[in-house]
Scaffold this motif. Sequence first.
Motif, PDB file in Angstrom:
ATOM      1  N   PHE A 301       0.830  -1.202   0.000  1.00 15.67           N
ATOM      2  CA  PHE A 301       0.000   0.000   0.000  1.00 15.67           C
ATOM      3  C   PHE A 301       0.867   1.255   0.000  1.00 15.67           C
ATOM      4  O   PHE A 301       0.604   2.212  -0.749  1.00 15.67           O
ATOM      5  N   LEU A 302       1.928   1.262   0.832  1.00 15.02           N
ATOM      6  CA  LEU A 302       2.809   2.437   0.881  1.00 15.02           C
ATOM      7  C   LEU A 302       3.519   2.643  -0.459  1.00 15.02           C
ATOM      8  O   LEU A 302       3.638   3.779  -0.937  1.00 15.02           O
ATOM      9  N   VAL A 303       3.981   1.550  -1.065  1.00 14.77           N
ATOM     10  CA  VAL A 303       4.679   1.673  -2.352  1.00 14.77           C
ATOM     11  C   VAL A 303       3.735   2.168  -3.441  1.00 14.77           C
ATOM     12  O   VAL A 303       4.105   2.983  -4.292  1.00 14.77           O
ATOM     13  N   ARG A 308       2.016   6.572  -6.926  1.00 14.56           N
ATOM     14  CA  ARG A 308       1.008   7.536  -7.383  1.00 14.56           C
ATOM     15  C   ARG A 308       1.499   8.985  -7.203  1.00 14.56           C
ATOM     16  O   ARG A 308       1.365   9.813  -8.100  1.00 14.56           O
ATOM     17  N   LEU A 309       2.095   9.250  -6.036  1.00 12.02           N
ATOM     18  CA  LEU A 309       2.580  10.608  -5.782  1.00 12.02           C
ATOM     19  C   LEU A 309       3.796  10.955  -6.639  1.00 12.02           C
ATOM     20  O   LEU A 309       3.972  12.112  -7.034  1.00 12.02           O
ATOM     21  N   GLU A 310       4.640   9.962  -6.927  1.00  7.71           N
ATOM     22  CA  GLU A 310       5.782  10.227  -7.816  1.00  7.71           C
ATOM     23  C   GLU A 310       5.299  10.604  -9.209  1.00  7.71           C
ATOM     24  O   GLU A 310       5.829  11.533  -9.836  1.00  7.71           O
ATOM     25  N   THR A 311       4.304   9.877  -9.709  1.00  8.22           N
ATOM     26  CA  THR A 311       3.747  10.226 -11.019  1.00  8.22           C
ATOM     27  C   THR A 311       3.144  11.625 -11.006  1.00  8.22           C
ATOM     28  O   THR A 311       3.307  12.399 -11.961  1.00  8.22           O
ATOM     29  N   LEU A 312       2.474  11.967  -9.906  1.00  3.40           N
ATOM     30  CA  LEU A 312       1.888  13.299  -9.784  1.00  3.40           C
ATOM     31  C   LEU A 312       2.958  14.380  -9.723  1.00  3.40           C
ATOM     32  O   LEU A 312       2.838  15.435 -10.353  1.00  3.40           O
ATOM     33  N   HIS A 313       4.037  14.096  -8.979  1.00  2.00           N
ATOM     34  CA  HIS A 313       5.096  15.096  -8.835  1.00  2.00           C
ATOM     35  C   HIS A 313       5.895  15.272 -10.114  1.00  2.00           C
ATOM     36  O   HIS A 313       6.401  16.362 -10.392  1.00  2.00           O
ATOM     37  N   LYS A 314       6.033  14.200 -10.878  1.00  2.00           N
ATOM     38  CA  LYS A 314       6.743  14.326 -12.154  1.00  2.00           C
ATOM     39  C   LYS A 314       6.028  15.266 -13.113  1.00  2.00           C
ATOM     40  O   LYS A 314       6.646  15.876 -13.981  1.00  2.00           O
ATOM     41  N   GLY A 315       4.709  15.377 -12.951  1.00  2.00           N
ATOM     42  CA  GLY A 315       3.950  16.239 -13.853  1.00  2.00           C
ATOM     43  C   GLY A 315       3.774  17.654 -13.366  1.00  2.00           C
ATOM     44  O   GLY A 315       3.780  18.596 -14.171  1.00  2.00           O
ATOM     45  N   TYR A 316       3.643  17.844 -12.011  1.00  3.26           N
ATOM     46  CA  TYR A 316       3.269  19.162 -11.509  1.00  3.26           C
ATOM     47  C   TYR A 316       4.311  19.792 -10.582  1.00  3.26           C
ATOM     48  O   TYR A 316       4.204  20.981 -10.267  1.00  3.26           O
ATOM     49  N   GLY A 326       8.208  12.255   1.129  1.00  2.00           N
ATOM     50  CA  GLY A 326       9.203  12.065   2.184  1.00  2.00           C
ATOM     51  C   GLY A 326       8.643  11.325   3.388  1.00  2.00           C
ATOM     52  O   GLY A 326       9.302  10.445   3.947  1.00  2.00           O
ATOM     53  N   ARG A 327       7.419  11.653   3.794  1.00  2.00           N
ATOM     54  CA  ARG A 327       6.802  10.969   4.929  1.00  2.00           C
ATOM     55  C   ARG A 327       6.532   9.499   4.615  1.00  2.00           C
ATOM     56  O   ARG A 327       6.760   8.616   5.457  1.00  2.00           O
ATOM     57  N   LEU A 328       6.031   9.222   3.410  1.00  3.85           N
ATOM     58  CA  LEU A 328       5.755   7.828   3.046  1.00  3.85           C
ATOM     59  C   LEU A 328       7.033   7.012   2.947  1.00  3.85           C
ATOM     60  O   LEU A 328       7.070   5.838   3.361  1.00  3.85           O
ATOM     61  N   ARG A 333      10.824   2.888   5.386  1.00  7.35           N
ATOM     62  CA  ARG A 333      12.078   2.554   6.087  1.00  7.35           C
ATOM     63  C   ARG A 333      11.788   1.992   7.474  1.00  7.35           C
ATOM     64  O   ARG A 333      12.441   1.036   7.917  1.00  7.35           O
ATOM     65  N   ASP A 334      10.822   2.581   8.184  1.00  3.48           N
ATOM     66  CA  ASP A 334      10.468   2.059   9.508  1.00  3.48           C
ATOM     67  C   ASP A 334       9.929   0.635   9.401  1.00  3.48           C
ATOM     68  O   ASP A 334      10.237  -0.222  10.259  1.00  3.48           O
ATOM     69  N   LEU A 335       9.144   0.360   8.383  1.00  2.00           N
ATOM     70  CA  LEU A 335       8.604  -0.982   8.202  1.00  2.00           C
ATOM     71  C   LEU A 335       9.709  -1.979   7.879  1.00  2.00           C
ATOM     72  O   LEU A 335       9.704  -3.119   8.364  1.00  2.00           O
ATOM     73  N   LEU A 336      10.664  -1.562   7.076  1.00  2.00           N
ATOM     74  CA  LEU A 336      11.782  -2.449   6.751  1.00  2.00           C
ATOM     75  C   LEU A 336      12.702  -2.653   7.945  1.00  2.00           C
ATOM     76  O   LEU A 336      13.351  -3.698   8.063  1.00  2.00           O
ATOM     77  N   ASN A 337      12.779  -1.665   8.834  1.00  2.39           N
ATOM     78  CA  ASN A 337      13.663  -1.782   9.991  1.00  2.39           C
ATOM     79  C   ASN A 337      13.148  -2.792  11.015  1.00  2.39           C
ATOM     80  O   ASN A 337      13.892  -3.169  11.922  1.00  2.39           O
TER      81      ASN A 337
END
Length: 456
Positions: A301-303, A308-316, A326-328, A333-337
């Motif tokens: 879900f996080l990925v 989705r946000l990366e695609t949005l940021h690449k456009g706008y 950054g928060r996601l 990282r916390d989940l992987l730790n």
Amino acid sequence: MNTPQKRSQVYQLLRRESADIVLLQETHFRHQHIPNVFSKHYPIWHHVSYSSAARGVSIGVSKNIPFVLEDKMYDPEGRYLFIRGNIASSKFTIANLYAPNSGQIAWLIHVFRTLKSFGEGLLVLGGDLNLTLDPSKDSSSTNRSHSHRQLRRLYLALSDLGVSDVWRLLYPEERDYTFHSQAHDTYQRLDYLFMTHHMLPYVVGASIGNILVSDHAPVSVMVKMHDVPPRSQIWRLNETILEDKSYKKSLDQCLNYYFKENDLDMTDRVTLWEVHKVVIRGELISLGTKIKKDRQKQLHFLVSQISRLETLHKGYRSSEVLESLGRLREQVRDLLNIKTAKAIRSLRSKQYLHGNRGSRLVSSLLKGQRKRSFVYAVKSDTGTRLINTPAITAEFRSFYSSLYNLSAASSPERMGDRRFPPLCWSALPALDGRPGTSAIYHVGRSRADSIVNPFW
């Protein structure tokens, strides 16, 4: 990747992607400071490092791939690594590159010539080229850092090497990127995977991942190989299940129900005990699978949100979207730790159980300690480099004699009978009853001093 947390995060992502052959750039390992503790899923690693904590490339091979190394070539500057060997019945050459920030094309052409003379069999070439092969499609900016003429030279060198950009072949018109420059607020596709033309019919797919624990997105290619044998799996208890009260309650209920239904007069006690192990193991497997699925579901879900946000940021190029990314990423990282903490606990348990015993762990520690403490060369007063052991000993004797103003009459050889009694080292069985320890006796002229040392 000098920190255990970062290495664990990378290994977990590699496992999540089911990566069999891994090409890492910018590992930042230094000469003679490469960590020797790696993931059990990737037992084979080949590294190239630099004198400082910069550059560095590594190639890892999963335990599922029967890779047999034949030869390798590397760059002393820590920018490329070539390995050649056999996977099952096929010969492969795997090349990993990390191009410099300037003069990339001239450097790449030179490296391609070296690779052509070294390579045999099927070629897999990947790495961070620090440039875009097609600026009109591989960059969100209109600025060009290389002319068409320079890029044409690079295209010819790739064609002469007989490789193709797999992702671009599968998606000729799509725009996607592997690096985001926050300073210039631009996206670029700097990371590539090339394969020899003979492998293209066996390519199943290619993808560009998300920027999670690195500043670059991973690039992956899936190739179908029919002659790689499958490996068997061994079950081990996930001890973290016993730390959760709700799971412990479920295990108690399972055990109570089992003995209530099966502890009858006609039931053999040995059979009852042996069968209960099978039942509780099945319950543990079920709980472990549920925990793993829940964690993977949360990670997925996080990925997906990051994608989705990366695609949005690449456009706008929205600053709010960048903050959310950054928060996601921090949550990922916390989940992987969580798994990193489990690995650290396992290592501490191993050191506690075997740290004072004559095992392979102590042997490896002592071996490294001997290497670090061994004096292999000294420089004399005249500037001569001494590498002979008697000469090094004589130089130390001369230095300390002049430092403490010792005369010939008070040399260690002549003082041995009066002040320094002869040493007699004897390894005896353990005095405290622990296996693997010994008592070391320093026998002097008038008395004996005992020292218990677990490392002998």
